[in-house]
Design a protein around this motif. Structure first.
Motif, PDB file in Angstrom:
ATOM      1  N   VAL A  90     -13.480   5.840   1.484  1.00  0.00           N
ATOM      2  CA  VAL A  90     -14.671   5.224   0.920  1.00  0.00           C
ATOM      3  C   VAL A  90     -14.997   5.893  -0.412  1.00  0.00           C
ATOM      4  O   VAL A  90     -15.227   7.100  -0.459  1.00  0.00           O
ATOM      5  CB  VAL A  90     -15.876   5.368   1.875  1.00  0.00           C
ATOM      6  N   THR A  91     -15.018   5.106  -1.480  1.00  0.00           N
ATOM      7  CA  THR A  91     -15.392   5.612  -2.796  1.00  0.00           C
ATOM      8  C   THR A  91     -16.778   5.084  -3.131  1.00  0.00           C
ATOM      9  O   THR A  91     -16.998   3.874  -3.133  1.00  0.00           O
ATOM     10  CB  THR A  91     -14.383   5.175  -3.879  1.00  0.00           C
ATOM     11  N   VAL A  92     -17.718   5.989  -3.394  1.00  0.00           N
ATOM     12  CA  VAL A  92     -19.089   5.626  -3.735  1.00  0.00           C
ATOM     13  C   VAL A  92     -19.269   5.781  -5.233  1.00  0.00           C
ATOM     14  O   VAL A  92     -18.932   6.825  -5.804  1.00  0.00           O
ATOM     15  CB  VAL A  92     -20.111   6.535  -3.006  1.00  0.00           C
ATOM     16  N   GLY A  93     -19.789   4.743  -5.888  1.00  0.00           N
ATOM     17  CA  GLY A  93     -20.021   4.844  -7.329  1.00  0.00           C
ATOM     18  C   GLY A  93     -20.801   3.661  -7.858  1.00  0.00           C
ATOM     19  O   GLY A  93     -21.081   2.700  -7.134  1.00  0.00           O
ATOM     20  N   THR A  94     -21.139   3.746  -9.137  1.00  0.00           N
ATOM     21  CA  THR A  94     -21.788   2.619  -9.799  1.00  0.00           C
ATOM     22  C   THR A  94     -20.719   1.576 -10.106  1.00  0.00           C
ATOM     23  O   THR A  94     -19.519   1.875 -10.119  1.00  0.00           O
ATOM     24  CB  THR A  94     -22.464   3.052 -11.106  1.00  0.00           C
ATOM     25  N   ALA A  95     -21.143   0.365 -10.375  1.00  0.00           N
ATOM     26  CA  ALA A  95     -20.182  -0.701 -10.689  1.00  0.00           C
ATOM     27  C   ALA A  95     -19.329  -0.315 -11.895  1.00  0.00           C
ATOM     28  O   ALA A  95     -18.108  -0.516 -11.898  1.00  0.00           O
ATOM     29  CB  ALA A  95     -20.927  -2.011 -10.947  1.00  0.00           C
ATOM     30  N   GLY A  96     -19.953   0.262 -12.912  1.00  0.00           N
ATOM     31  CA  GLY A  96     -19.208   0.661 -14.113  1.00  0.00           C
ATOM     32  C   GLY A  96     -18.167   1.714 -13.816  1.00  0.00           C
ATOM     33  O   GLY A  96     -17.029   1.628 -14.280  1.00  0.00           O
ATOM     34  N   ALA A  97     -18.523   2.711 -13.036  1.00  0.00           N
ATOM     35  CA  ALA A  97     -17.567   3.778 -12.699  1.00  0.00           C
ATOM     36  C   ALA A  97     -16.423   3.233 -11.869  1.00  0.00           C
ATOM     37  O   ALA A  97     -15.264   3.597 -12.077  1.00  0.00           O
ATOM     38  CB  ALA A  97     -18.284   4.905 -11.959  1.00  0.00           C
ATOM     39  N   LEU A  98     -16.723   2.366 -10.928  1.00  0.00           N
ATOM     40  CA  LEU A  98     -15.673   1.791 -10.082  1.00  0.00           C
ATOM     41  C   LEU A  98     -14.744   0.886 -10.886  1.00  0.00           C
ATOM     42  O   LEU A  98     -13.523   0.926 -10.700  1.00  0.00           O
ATOM     43  CB  LEU A  98     -16.284   1.051  -8.909  1.00  0.00           C
ATOM     44  N   LEU A  99     -15.309   0.114 -11.810  1.00  0.00           N
ATOM     45  CA  LEU A  99     -14.460  -0.713 -12.673  1.00  0.00           C
ATOM     46  C   LEU A  99     -13.532   0.137 -13.519  1.00  0.00           C
ATOM     47  O   LEU A  99     -12.376  -0.218 -13.743  1.00  0.00           O
ATOM     48  CB  LEU A  99     -15.318  -1.601 -13.573  1.00  0.00           C
ATOM     49  N   GLY A 100     -14.032   1.281 -13.968  1.00  0.00           N
ATOM     50  CA  GLY A 100     -13.208   2.201 -14.741  1.00  0.00           C
ATOM     51  C   GLY A 100     -12.027   2.758 -13.962  1.00  0.00           C
ATOM     52  O   GLY A 100     -11.013   3.137 -14.540  1.00  0.00           O
ATOM     53  N   LEU A 101     -12.156   2.813 -12.636  1.00  0.00           N
ATOM     54  CA  LEU A 101     -11.084   3.337 -11.796  1.00  0.00           C
ATOM     55  C   LEU A 101     -10.071   2.273 -11.388  1.00  0.00           C
ATOM     56  O   LEU A 101      -8.988   2.605 -10.908  1.00  0.00           O
ATOM     57  CB  LEU A 101     -11.674   3.966 -10.531  1.00  0.00           C
ATOM     58  N   MET A 102     -10.387   1.004 -11.577  1.00  0.00           N
ATOM     59  CA  MET A 102      -9.515  -0.069 -11.119  1.00  0.00           C
ATOM     60  C   MET A 102      -8.098  -0.011 -11.691  1.00  0.00           C
ATOM     61  O   MET A 102      -7.151  -0.286 -10.971  1.00  0.00           O
ATOM     62  CB  MET A 102     -10.119  -1.433 -11.406  1.00  0.00           C
ATOM     63  N   PRO A 103      -7.901   0.361 -12.955  1.00  0.00           N
ATOM     64  CA  PRO A 103      -6.512   0.436 -13.446  1.00  0.00           C
ATOM     65  C   PRO A 103      -5.649   1.406 -12.637  1.00  0.00           C
ATOM     66  O   PRO A 103      -4.434   1.296 -12.639  1.00  0.00           O
ATOM     67  CB  PRO A 103      -6.670   0.926 -14.885  1.00  0.00           C
ATOM     68  N   ALA A 104      -6.279   2.338 -11.921  1.00  0.00           N
ATOM     69  CA  ALA A 104      -5.531   3.302 -11.108  1.00  0.00           C
ATOM     70  C   ALA A 104      -4.828   2.624  -9.932  1.00  0.00           C
ATOM     71  O   ALA A 104      -3.907   3.166  -9.355  1.00  0.00           O
ATOM     72  CB  ALA A 104      -6.478   4.385 -10.585  1.00  0.00           C
TER      73      ALA A 104
END
Length: 105
Positions: A90-104
């Motif tokens: 489970v990764t908890v974050g803001t929408a912006g932070a989670l979108l930033g991680l999507m390329p991973a």
């Protein structure tokens, strides 16, 4: 399934409805939406599952991460914030932070 969490009846009702159909739970602040989410996280967690828990501001990231770490009971419900990157669990974050991680992915 819900007994170990000691939920109120409205939380059990929301959990059961959410477990079987796509549901948006709308309840006032302080009435246990995060407990409902924790129960659903445990229900759907599997060894290689990615679950994203989105909060609306940075201040809630640590608060909700700690709550879920203390509440989730499944061995596969490993909870962490976006500061740890995107990992299984489970990764908890803001929408912006989670979108930033999507390329991973």
């Amino acid at each position: 399934f819900t007994a170990p969490y000691k939920p109120y009846s409205h939380q059990v009702e929301a959990f059961c409805k959410s477990a079987w159909e796509n549901t948006i739970v709308i309840l006032p602040t302080g009435t246990g939406k995060t407990l409902i989410a924790a129960m659903l996280i445990d229900l759907y967690s599997m060894p290689d599952t990615f679950i994203l828990f989105v909060v609306n501001n940075v201040a809630l990231v640590d608060q909700q991460t700690k709550y879920l770490q203390n509440t989730c009971k499944s061995p596969w419900s490993k909870v962490h914030s976006t500061q740890m990157g995107l990992n299984v669990g489970v990764t908890v974050g803001t929408a912006g932070a989670l979108l930033g991680l999507m390329p991973a992915l």
